[in-house]
Design a protein around this motif. Structure first.
Motif, PDB file in Angstrom:
ATOM      1  N   THR A   1      12.400  13.162  26.467  1.00 43.59           N
ATOM      2  CA  THR A   1      12.169  12.255  25.338  1.00 43.59           C
ATOM      3  C   THR A   1      11.721  10.877  25.811  1.00 43.59           C
ATOM      4  N   LEU A   2      12.307  10.400  26.919  1.00 41.82           N
ATOM      5  CA  LEU A   2      11.903   9.098  27.458  1.00 41.82           C
ATOM      6  C   LEU A   2      10.413   9.068  27.773  1.00 41.82           C
ATOM      7  N   PHE A   3       9.909  10.153  28.329  1.00 40.47           N
ATOM      8  CA  PHE A   3       8.484  10.225  28.675  1.00 40.47           C
ATOM      9  C   PHE A   3       7.620  10.471  27.438  1.00 40.47           C
ATOM     10  N   LYS A   4       8.089  11.320  26.550  1.00 39.83           N
ATOM     11  CA  LYS A   4       7.305  11.611  25.344  1.00 39.83           C
ATOM     12  C   LYS A   4       7.111  10.351  24.507  1.00 39.83           C
ATOM     13  N   ASN A   5       8.092   9.455  24.528  1.00 38.34           N
ATOM     14  CA  ASN A   5       8.011   8.234  23.731  1.00 38.34           C
ATOM     15  C   ASN A   5       6.869   7.309  24.153  1.00 38.34           C
ATOM     16  N   VAL A   6       6.341   7.495  25.371  1.00 39.18           N
ATOM     17  CA  VAL A   6       5.215   6.655  25.813  1.00 39.18           C
ATOM     18  C   VAL A   6       3.907   7.452  25.868  1.00 39.18           C
ATOM     19  N   GLY A   7       3.943   8.691  25.411  1.00 35.75           N
ATOM     20  CA  GLY A   7       2.704   9.448  25.322  1.00 35.75           C
ATOM     21  C   GLY A   7       2.570  10.630  26.260  1.00 35.75           C
ATOM     22  N   CYS A   8       3.553  10.855  27.137  1.00 32.81           N
ATOM     23  CA  CYS A   8       3.492  12.018  28.035  1.00 32.81           C
ATOM     24  C   CYS A   8       3.771  13.289  27.229  1.00 32.81           C
ATOM     25  N   GLU A   9       2.920  14.267  27.377  1.00 30.47           N
ATOM     26  CA  GLU A   9       3.069  15.491  26.584  1.00 30.47           C
ATOM     27  C   GLU A   9       3.267  16.747  27.418  1.00 30.47           C
TER      28      GLU A   9
END
Length: 352
Positions: free
Chosen positions: A162-170
């Protein structure tokens, strides 16, 4: 209104400021003298001092930037919001025309968590190392693989993702070995995650399985252990990595160690040359989070047990750039043992 734990005196040293940030959970402190704003010191300022090998015993006033952004008490709220958006200001000091500190406005006071219009999008792939047995969390890991241990309503691995997804990592690659069938089954109906599993037939260490991604990754990518949570501004981390042309950037944790005794330094013959009362030392330790360039994979051998520290040593020997990006101690939790796991559960309980 201003909270007293945001304000420090200009005589405070950098290491003391870092300690205050850790204990008070702040990323920026206001330096005041008699109510007058002298400047600010941020975690970014301390990171730059560490990267510049500056003495942490120096006063924070020596690191005050002359161009800090402020707003005035007679500015309207819309102009303050516009300035915070334009300059990406998370904490805005409010002063009067005599430079007296009147108030402080935080980003979340004016903007909702959904307002991402000013956020930089980072689309790097993320590799999560989830093949270990989690022996320090026995007997729980006899039943549940470590990545799936809950720390909130989510498992530890989902909190990391979630930490990464929140900045656009998919795109996520998850390296699995121990109890891999359970991990894969867990994610089988979670279609909102774009996951590809990397199978280690035998344990390959914290970097060995990366070889299986060779020629499949054509951009920089994150690597993180499945039991590590790091609170770091990923935009700043990526900028540091790119600006310095690093092949690997290690997110390091600034760790302070105090010796509760007077220490003695001696010369030949036992002659005392110096004595220090309760000295404090500052180290940078490995957090378990990294950015790698695809080039780094050329230094990993096929089907060979390799820790990421081995990979880093190989790169250094081959004159490749390996950098460290420091973060405060309270920004990092290693859920590798019961004490840290329970602290992490408590932290998430407090935040919800």
């Amino acid at each position: 209104m201003i909270k007293s734990d945001q304000i420090i005196d200009g005589r405070v040293s950098l290491i003391e400021a870092l300690n205050i940030m850790d204990t008070r959970d702040r990323k920026l402190l206001l330096i005041c003298d008699g109510g007058l704003l002298q400047g600010v010191i941020s975690i970014g300022d301390i990171q730059r001092a560490l990267l510049g090998k500056k003495e942490l015993s120096l006063s924070v006033l020596e690191f005050v930037r002359p161009d800090i952004t402020v707003a005035y008490d007679d500015d309207d709220i819309e102009s303050i919001k516009a300035k915070m958006c334009r300059e990406r200001i998370e904490t805005m000091p409010i002063i009067d025309r005599q430079n007296r500190l009147i108030d402080v406005i935080e980003w979340n006071q004016l903007f909702s968590s959904e307002d991402e219009s000013n956020r930089e999008i980072i689309s790097y792939p993320v590799v999560i190392m989830a093949g270990g047995k989690g022996t320090r969390l026995l007997p729980l890991t006899n039943i549940i693989p470590k990545p799936l241990i809950p720390i909130s309503k989510k498992s530890i691995i989902e909190e990391i993702m979630t930490l990464f997804k929140n900045v656009g990592c998919e795109k996520f690659y998850i390296s699995v070995n121990y109890k891999k069938e359970i991990i894969e089954e867990y994610f089988s109906d979670k279609k909102h995650w774009k996951i590809e599993f990397i199978h280690e037939d035998t344990p390959l260490g914290t970097a060995g399985s990366l070889y299986l991604l060779k020629n499949r990754l054509n951009s920089a990518f994150f690597v993180i252990n499945c039991d590590t949570l790091v609170t770091v501004k990923l935009e700043d981390l990526v900028e540091y990595h790119k600006t310095n042309n690093n092949v690997i950037t290690v997110v390091s944790v600034v760790k302070r160690m105090s010796i509760p005794y007077g220490t003695i330094e001696t010369e030949i013959g036992g002659i005392i040359s110096d004595i220090k009362e309760k000295p404090e030392f500052v180290y940078q330790i490995n957090s378990g989070m990294y950015i790698l360039e695809p080039e780094a994979l050329d230094y990993i051998e096929d089907n060979t047990f390799t820790n990421i520290t081995d990979l880093i040593e190989r790169l250094i020997k081959n004159n490749k750039r390996v950098g460290a990006f420091p973060v405060p101690e309270n920004s990092w939790v290693d859920m590798g043992n019961w004490n840290e796991y329970l602290k992490l559960v408590d932290k998430f309980a407090e935040d919800k």
